[in-house]
Enzyme design. Sequence first.
Site, short mmCIF file in Angstrom:
data_model
loop_
_atom_site.label_atom_id
_atom_site.label_comp_id
_atom_site.label_asym_id
_atom_site.label_seq_id
_atom_site.Cartn_x
_atom_site.Cartn_y
_atom_site.Cartn_z
N GLU A 186 -1.36 6.03 -9.12
CA GLU A 186 -2.33 7.00 -8.60
C GLU A 186 -2.20 8.34 -9.31
O GLU A 186 -1.11 8.84 -9.55
CB GLU A 186 -2.16 7.20 -7.09
CG GLU A 186 -3.16 8.22 -6.52
CD GLU A 186 -3.26 8.23 -4.98
OE1 GLU A 186 -3.01 7.20 -4.35
OE2 GLU A 186 -3.61 9.29 -4.44
N HIS B 130 -9.06 4.84 -2.51
CA HIS B 130 -8.41 4.85 -1.18
C HIS B 130 -9.33 5.61 -0.22
O HIS B 130 -10.34 6.17 -0.63
CB HIS B 130 -7.06 5.57 -1.29
CG HIS B 130 -5.99 4.71 -1.86
ND1 HIS B 130 -4.93 4.25 -1.11
CD2 HIS B 130 -5.83 4.19 -3.10
CE1 HIS B 130 -4.17 3.49 -1.89
NE2 HIS B 130 -4.68 3.44 -3.10
N ASP C 141 0.86 -1.19 0.00
CA ASP C 141 0.00 0.00 0.00
C ASP C 141 0.90 1.25 0.00
O ASP C 141 1.82 1.36 0.82
CB ASP C 141 -0.84 -0.06 1.30
CG ASP C 141 -1.98 0.93 1.32
OD1 ASP C 141 -2.40 1.37 0.23
OD2 ASP C 141 -2.46 1.26 2.42
N HIS C 142 0.64 2.17 -0.90
CA HIS C 142 1.40 3.43 -0.97
C HIS C 142 2.92 3.25 -1.04
O HIS C 142 3.66 3.85 -0.26
CB HIS C 142 1.05 4.35 0.21
CG HIS C 142 -0.37 4.81 0.19
ND1 HIS C 142 -0.83 5.75 -0.69
CD2 HIS C 142 -1.44 4.41 0.92
CE1 HIS C 142 -2.12 5.93 -0.49
NE2 HIS C 142 -2.52 5.12 0.47
P1 13P Z 1 -9.05 4.79 5.39
O1 13P Z 1 -8.19 5.66 6.26
O2 13P Z 1 -10.29 5.52 4.95
O3 13P Z 1 -9.38 3.49 6.02
O4 13P Z 1 -8.24 4.48 4.04
C1 13P Z 1 -7.25 3.46 4.02
C2 13P Z 1 -6.42 3.49 2.77
O5 13P Z 1 -6.71 4.15 1.80
C3 13P Z 1 -5.21 2.66 2.77
O6 13P Z 1 -4.47 2.84 1.61
O1 G3H Z 2 -3.08 4.81 3.62
C1 G3H Z 2 -2.84 4.72 4.80
C2 G3H Z 2 -3.14 3.45 5.55
O2 G3H Z 2 -4.23 3.65 6.40
C3 G3H Z 2 -1.93 2.93 6.26
O3 G3H Z 2 -1.62 3.69 7.37
O4 G3H Z 2 0.86 4.02 7.21
O5 G3H Z 2 -0.33 4.29 9.39
O6 G3H Z 2 -0.04 2.03 8.38
P1 G3H Z 2 -0.19 3.50 8.13
ZN ZN Z 3 -4.54 4.84 0.85
#
Ligand code: 13P
Ligand code: G3H
Ligand code: ZN
Length: 330
Positions: A145, A232, A93-94
């Site tokens: 993205e 997201h 993720d990201h």
């Molecule tokens: P939320 O903070 O809305 O749960 O989004 C999570 C997210 O986009 C993780 O990449």
């Molecule tokens: O996009 C963000 C997600 O909620 C992940 O959050 O980097 O604190 O684990 P985090």
């Molecule tokens: Zn996200």
Amino acid sequence: MTSYKELGLVNTKEMFAKAVKGGYAIPAYNFNNMEQLQAIIMACVETKSPVILQVSKGARDYANMNILRNMARGATEYAKELGCEIPIVLHLDHGDSFETCKECIDNGFSSVMIDGSHFPYDENVALTKKVVEYAHQFGVTVEGELGVLAGIEDEVSSAVSHYTQPSEVIDFVSKTGVDSLAISIGTSHGANKFTPEQCTRNAEGILIPPPLRFDILEEIEKKLPGFPIVLHGSSSVPMEYVNMINEYGGKLKDSVGIPEEQLRLASKSAVCKINIDSDARLAMTAMVRKVFAEKPGEFDPRKYLGPARAELKKMYMHKNIDVLGSAGQA
Ligand code: 13P
Ligand code: G3H
Ligand code: ZN
């Protein structure tokens, strides 16, 4: 090099094609610990839903890459043991750099996100293309993205959102070769997605957020027919959990999320992956606080993490069945 196939995982290719055609979205749930992962797998097996397990940079720093990768292996075996071989993706993720994405690909992830949305357009294209070229050699799928969400995206934060410009999407997808595209249409990260000033209040004083920009989504769908779109920041921030947290000593203020009806609607479109993390944090915190308040003598972590896990499972099942429509699609 560990291939994701050795871990029993799949990439997002077939999963997304089926979801776009079938008018539902795949849940993308973040995990950082065993209880969250168990709850996700139990819920997805019970509802027969495909699932994307998401690992953020924060999760890797917290839990260690090797442990998370082997937890994903455990998850595929656990699902089988529970009696249903659901498709499971392990997704970064990201991802913030080529190196981070490469490390995850080399360590058994079946999908990565390269988030170049905060860079100038041409830099985002070049970085995303580089990740795609590497990932595709190993059958790993890539999410890019365009547009910036307000709130914190891992370590990148933005005070305001910039909606995705539909005029850019064809060029971005064709130049980069990405498999899916995360867009900005009004969602944002965290439990305070809108300021009270951006919302109206209903008769009970509850904050009602402005609707998502479905007009932008429709324009993007017209430009990229059938192409997988990702949302997201899609937690709904259930008031039930916010109230429970505050009742048992927490201090959450002005919490507001994306209404479930809007996510249901988005799931029926080309949106085929919906990211949810904050709602799980809220469910877990609410339950742990409740146990601490009601049983102050308790000091066995299983006695508060167990109820938290049960609440998480209930919440994930609700999402799959009533919000994303992914139940029964495994
Ligand atoms: P939320 O903070 O809305 O749960 O989004 C999570 C997210 O986009 C993780 O990449
Ligand atoms: O996009 C963000 C997600 O909620 C992940 O959050 O980097 O604190 O684990 P985090
Ligand atoms: Zn996200």
